[in-house]
Write an enzyme that holds these catalytic residues in place. Structure first.
Site, short mmCIF file in Angstrom:
data_model
loop_
_atom_site.label_atom_id
_atom_site.label_comp_id
_atom_site.label_asym_id
_atom_site.label_seq_id
_atom_site.Cartn_x
_atom_site.Cartn_y
_atom_site.Cartn_z
N LYS A 66 0.83 -1.21 0.00
CA LYS A 66 0.00 0.00 0.00
C LYS A 66 0.87 1.26 0.00
O LYS A 66 0.61 2.20 -0.76
CB LYS A 66 -0.93 0.00 1.21
CG LYS A 66 -2.03 -1.05 1.12
CD LYS A 66 -2.85 -1.11 2.40
CE LYS A 66 -3.94 -2.15 2.30
NZ LYS A 66 -4.76 -2.20 3.54
N SER A 108 -0.54 0.98 6.06
CA SER A 108 -0.82 0.16 7.24
C SER A 108 -1.84 -0.91 6.87
O SER A 108 -2.65 -0.73 5.97
CB SER A 108 -1.36 1.03 8.37
OG SER A 108 -1.56 0.27 9.55
N ASP A 109 -1.77 -2.02 7.57
CA ASP A 109 -2.76 -3.08 7.39
C ASP A 109 -2.85 -3.86 8.69
O ASP A 109 -1.89 -3.92 9.47
CB ASP A 109 -2.39 -4.01 6.25
CG ASP A 109 -3.59 -4.81 5.78
OD1 ASP A 109 -4.41 -4.24 5.03
OD2 ASP A 109 -3.75 -5.97 6.19
N GLN A 110 -4.00 -4.45 8.91
CA GLN A 110 -4.21 -5.24 10.12
C GLN A 110 -4.89 -6.55 9.76
O GLN A 110 -5.86 -6.56 9.01
CB GLN A 110 -5.07 -4.46 11.11
CG GLN A 110 -5.22 -5.15 12.45
CD GLN A 110 -6.01 -4.29 13.41
OE1 GLN A 110 -7.21 -4.15 13.27
NE2 GLN A 110 -5.31 -3.70 14.38
#
Length: 176
Positions: A36, A52-54
């Protein structure tokens, strides 16, 4: 980002979030955060870009965004009484300077033993179909939990600000 009092804009990258076969939740979160950030950095090469990613990690299995009421119900039933690790990954990229850094801020979340009625009431009240693990701790989802353990308390909401500050300083930004 408003807490840091830095000017920013939000860009939605076009990144396929499909896990690779056998990809561990932490590896998936890290890969997506970096993908991203890189995608947006290509569009804005002079900017310092945060990605960011979760991914919710239940015993090594990634639990994505449920998308529907039925899938959210199934996720919450599986998580009741369990510890889920929310793997929150962060990447900072600046194409102009060649800066690239990534990190992971895992958060252990202990879910209460939830009844089917509690799950249904929660889903009707908050409809958390767009978040990993079907529970928004920043909202009513906090009532589903027994405990949260992390060295970065902002990581569960999605952007680990302690790590973000560290990485932005490393990229050359001045923070208080």
């Amino acid at each position: 980002m408003e807490r840091l009092r830095l000017p920013f804009s939000v860009c939605a990258p076009e990144v396929d979030e499909t896990p690779a076969p056998g990809e561990a939740p932490r590896a998936l979160a890290q890969r997506l955060a970096l993908a991203k950030a890189r995608a947006v950095a290509r569009q804005h090469p002079d900017a310092v870009v945060i990605g960011s990613d979760q991914v919710a990690d239940l015993a090594g299995e990634p639990l994505g965004k449920p998308g529907t009421h039925e899938r959210a119900t199934a996720q919450l039933r599986r998580m009741r009484g369990q510890t889920v690790v929310f793997q929150t990954a962060l990447a900072v990229v600046c194409q102009a300077t060649g800066f690239e850094q990534a990190d992971l801020a895992p958060v252990q979340v202990q879910f209460r033993e939830l009844s089917d009625a509690e799950i249904e009431r929660y889903l009707q009240a908050e409809a958390p179909y767009d978040c990993a693990g079907s529970a928004k701790s920043e909202g009513l989802g906090i009532a589903l939990l027994d405990a949260i353990h992390s060295d970065d308390p902002t990581a569960l909401v999605g952007l680990p600000l302690i790590r973000t500050c560290r990485m932005l300083r490393a990229a050359g930004l001045v923070l208080p």
